[in-house]
Design a protein around this motif. Structure first.
Motif, PDB file in Angstrom:
ATOM      1  N   TRP A   1       4.777  -9.806   5.988  1.00 52.42           N
ATOM      2  CA  TRP A   1       4.099 -10.886   5.260  1.00 52.42           C
ATOM      3  C   TRP A   1       4.375 -10.758   3.764  1.00 52.42           C
ATOM      4  O   TRP A   1       4.666 -11.742   3.092  1.00 52.42           O
ATOM      5  CB  TRP A   1       2.590 -10.857   5.528  1.00 52.42           C
ATOM      6  CG  TRP A   1       1.885 -12.044   4.958  1.00 52.42           C
ATOM      7  CD1 TRP A   1       1.649 -13.229   5.566  1.00 52.42           C
ATOM      8  CD2 TRP A   1       1.326 -12.165   3.636  1.00 52.42           C
ATOM      9  NE1 TRP A   1       0.989 -14.090   4.727  1.00 52.42           N
ATOM     10  CE2 TRP A   1       0.782 -13.460   3.522  1.00 52.42           C
ATOM     11  CE3 TRP A   1       1.248 -11.322   2.538  1.00 52.42           C
ATOM     12  CZ2 TRP A   1       0.164 -13.913   2.361  1.00 52.42           C
ATOM     13  CZ3 TRP A   1       0.642 -11.772   1.378  1.00 52.42           C
ATOM     14  CH2 TRP A   1       0.098 -13.057   1.301  1.00 52.42           C
ATOM     15  N   ILE A   2       4.289  -9.535   3.258  1.00 49.70           N
ATOM     16  CA  ILE A   2       4.531  -9.304   1.828  1.00 49.70           C
ATOM     17  C   ILE A   2       5.964  -9.701   1.466  1.00 49.70           C
ATOM     18  O   ILE A   2       6.184 -10.376   0.463  1.00 49.70           O
ATOM     19  CB  ILE A   2       4.243  -7.836   1.457  1.00 49.70           C
ATOM     20  CG1 ILE A   2       2.740  -7.565   1.553  1.00 49.70           C
ATOM     21  CG2 ILE A   2       4.759  -7.511   0.060  1.00 49.70           C
ATOM     22  CD1 ILE A   2       2.368  -6.096   1.530  1.00 49.70           C
ATOM     23  N   LYS A   3       6.924  -9.297   2.287  1.00 48.55           N
ATOM     24  CA  LYS A   3       8.327  -9.640   2.012  1.00 48.55           C
ATOM     25  C   LYS A   3       8.528 -11.150   1.978  1.00 48.55           C
ATOM     26  O   LYS A   3       9.235 -11.665   1.121  1.00 48.55           O
ATOM     27  CB  LYS A   3       9.243  -9.024   3.071  1.00 48.55           C
ATOM     28  CG  LYS A   3       9.451  -7.552   2.916  1.00 48.55           C
ATOM     29  CD  LYS A   3      10.326  -7.015   4.022  1.00 48.55           C
ATOM     30  CE  LYS A   3      10.371  -5.510   4.008  1.00 48.55           C
ATOM     31  NZ  LYS A   3      11.075  -4.972   5.173  1.00 48.55           N
ATOM     32  N   SER A   4       7.899 -11.844   2.891  1.00 42.91           N
ATOM     33  CA  SER A   4       8.119 -13.282   2.970  1.00 42.91           C
ATOM     34  C   SER A   4       7.339 -14.071   1.921  1.00 42.91           C
ATOM     35  O   SER A   4       7.654 -15.226   1.652  1.00 42.91           O
ATOM     36  CB  SER A   4       7.783 -13.804   4.374  1.00 42.91           C
ATOM     37  OG  SER A   4       6.407 -13.675   4.637  1.00 42.91           O
ATOM     38  N   HIS A   5       6.321 -13.465   1.314  1.00 42.59           N
ATOM     39  CA  HIS A   5       5.505 -14.172   0.331  1.00 42.59           C
ATOM     40  C   HIS A   5       5.588 -13.580  -1.077  1.00 42.59           C
ATOM     41  O   HIS A   5       4.902 -14.042  -1.984  1.00 42.59           O
ATOM     42  CB  HIS A   5       4.032 -14.170   0.764  1.00 42.59           C
ATOM     43  CG  HIS A   5       3.778 -14.993   1.975  1.00 42.59           C
ATOM     44  ND1 HIS A   5       3.997 -14.518   3.245  1.00 42.59           N
ATOM     45  CD2 HIS A   5       3.334 -16.270   2.117  1.00 42.59           C
ATOM     46  CE1 HIS A   5       3.696 -15.449   4.116  1.00 42.59           C
ATOM     47  NE2 HIS A   5       3.300 -16.536   3.466  1.00 42.59           N
ATOM     48  N   ALA A   6       6.417 -12.586  -1.272  1.00 44.97           N
ATOM     49  CA  ALA A   6       6.455 -11.863  -2.555  1.00 44.97           C
ATOM     50  C   ALA A   6       6.748 -12.777  -3.735  1.00 44.97           C
ATOM     51  O   ALA A   6       6.150 -12.626  -4.804  1.00 44.97           O
ATOM     52  CB  ALA A   6       7.470 -10.732  -2.495  1.00 44.97           C
ATOM     53  N   ALA A   7       7.632 -13.722  -3.566  1.00 42.70           N
ATOM     54  CA  ALA A   7       8.030 -14.571  -4.690  1.00 42.70           C
ATOM     55  C   ALA A   7       7.006 -15.659  -5.007  1.00 42.70           C
ATOM     56  O   ALA A   7       6.950 -16.141  -6.133  1.00 42.70           O
ATOM     57  CB  ALA A   7       9.379 -15.210  -4.401  1.00 42.70           C
ATOM     58  N   SER A   8       6.191 -16.008  -4.034  1.00 45.87           N
ATOM     59  CA  SER A   8       5.280 -17.137  -4.255  1.00 45.87           C
ATOM     60  C   SER A   8       3.859 -16.853  -3.771  1.00 45.87           C
ATOM     61  O   SER A   8       3.172 -17.758  -3.306  1.00 45.87           O
ATOM     62  CB  SER A   8       5.820 -18.366  -3.530  1.00 45.87           C
ATOM     63  OG  SER A   8       5.855 -18.114  -2.137  1.00 45.87           O
ATOM     64  N   VAL A   9       3.426 -15.641  -3.902  1.00 47.15           N
ATOM     65  CA  VAL A   9       2.102 -15.282  -3.390  1.00 47.15           C
ATOM     66  C   VAL A   9       0.986 -15.913  -4.224  1.00 47.15           C
ATOM     67  O   VAL A   9       1.058 -15.963  -5.453  1.00 47.15           O
ATOM     68  CB  VAL A   9       1.925 -13.750  -3.300  1.00 47.15           C
ATOM     69  CG1 VAL A   9       1.842 -13.121  -4.670  1.00 47.15           C
ATOM     70  CG2 VAL A   9       0.716 -13.395  -2.471  1.00 47.15           C
TER      71      VAL A   9
ATOM     72  N   GLU B   1      -7.116  -9.114   2.131  1.00 44.70           N
ATOM     73  CA  GLU B   1      -7.081  -8.275   3.338  1.00 44.70           C
ATOM     74  C   GLU B   1      -6.105  -7.108   3.164  1.00 44.70           C
ATOM     75  O   GLU B   1      -6.427  -5.950   3.452  1.00 44.70           O
ATOM     76  CB  GLU B   1      -6.668  -9.148   4.526  1.00 44.70           C
ATOM     77  CG  GLU B   1      -6.569  -8.410   5.836  1.00 44.70           C
ATOM     78  CD  GLU B   1      -6.040  -9.332   6.936  1.00 44.70           C
ATOM     79  OE1 GLU B   1      -5.219  -8.845   7.736  1.00 44.70           O
ATOM     80  OE2 GLU B   1      -6.454 -10.513   6.993  1.00 44.70           O
ATOM     81  N   ILE B   2      -4.920  -7.410   2.650  1.00 48.35           N
ATOM     82  CA  ILE B   2      -3.910  -6.359   2.440  1.00 48.35           C
ATOM     83  C   ILE B   2      -4.361  -5.410   1.337  1.00 48.35           C
ATOM     84  O   ILE B   2      -4.196  -4.189   1.448  1.00 48.35           O
ATOM     85  CB  ILE B   2      -2.535  -6.981   2.140  1.00 48.35           C
ATOM     86  CG1 ILE B   2      -2.011  -7.693   3.391  1.00 48.35           C
ATOM     87  CG2 ILE B   2      -1.547  -5.922   1.660  1.00 48.35           C
ATOM     88  CD1 ILE B   2      -0.748  -8.497   3.174  1.00 48.35           C
ATOM     89  N   ARG B   3      -4.951  -5.954   0.277  1.00 48.23           N
ATOM     90  CA  ARG B   3      -5.454  -5.110  -0.808  1.00 48.23           C
ATOM     91  C   ARG B   3      -6.488  -4.117  -0.268  1.00 48.23           C
ATOM     92  O   ARG B   3      -6.444  -2.926  -0.598  1.00 48.23           O
ATOM     93  CB  ARG B   3      -6.072  -5.964  -1.909  1.00 48.23           C
ATOM     94  CG  ARG B   3      -6.497  -5.157  -3.127  1.00 48.23           C
ATOM     95  CD  ARG B   3      -7.115  -6.016  -4.219  1.00 48.23           C
ATOM     96  NE  ARG B   3      -6.206  -7.064  -4.664  1.00 48.23           N
ATOM     97  CZ  ARG B   3      -6.513  -8.363  -4.677  1.00 48.23           C
ATOM     98  NH1 ARG B   3      -7.691  -8.793  -4.295  1.00 48.23           N
ATOM     99  NH2 ARG B   3      -5.627  -9.248  -5.096  1.00 48.23           N
ATOM    100  N   ASP B   4      -7.400  -4.594   0.568  1.00 49.05           N
ATOM    101  CA  ASP B   4      -8.413  -3.710   1.148  1.00 49.05           C
ATOM    102  C   ASP B   4      -7.780  -2.657   2.053  1.00 49.05           C
ATOM    103  O   ASP B   4      -8.205  -1.499   2.059  1.00 49.05           O
ATOM    104  CB  ASP B   4      -9.449  -4.520   1.929  1.00 49.05           C
ATOM    105  CG  ASP B   4     -10.344  -5.345   1.025  1.00 49.05           C
ATOM    106  OD1 ASP B   4     -10.399  -5.059  -0.195  1.00 49.05           O
ATOM    107  OD2 ASP B   4     -11.000  -6.279   1.545  1.00 49.05           O
TER     108      ASP B   4
END
Length: 125
Positions: A54-62, A71-74
């Protein structure tokens, strides 16, 4: 970022470099991002593959307000106890600060006195 210690240290560095208030704020934000990226790089492989994808696919436009980000931060925060995060951040911060001092000393052609002042601040960590 350990705001008390790290911010104080950064502002000591910025004072030696004679940064304006605006330059200090810009440099502070840059340090925050570098520290966050460095810490993230050190733990990203501990995340489940789905989160890594998910991070790889959204890194540029998160979108920082996306619930998945929280959720990922937690999940990242839960990887280590607070004390271990502090130690990881201290090591990363010192490494980034040493690189910054070396770069600025060369890039700005600082005199030996200022370079020594900067190195002394880093050594206090």
């Amino acid at each position: 970022m350990q705001k008390g210690v790290y911010k104080k240290t950064l502002f000591e560095i910025f004072d030696v470099l004679e940064f304006s208030e605006e330059e200090k704020q810009e440099a502070l934000e840059s340090f925050k991002k570098k520290l966050a990226n460095d810490l993230f790089d050190s733990v990203k492989n501990a995340l489940p593959q789905a989160e890594q994808d998910w991070i790889k696919s959204h890194a540029a436009s998160v979108n920082p307000h996306d619930p998945k980000v929280a959720e990922i931060r937690d999940e990242i925060k839960s990887l280590y106890p607070k004390e271990e995060w502090y130690e990881k951040s201290r090591v990363s911060f010192k490494k980034i600060l040493e690189e910054y001092v070396d770069f600025m000393s060369r890039d700005l052609n600082l005199d030996e006195n200022k370079t020594a002042q900067l190195r002394k601040i880093v050594e206090k960590l």
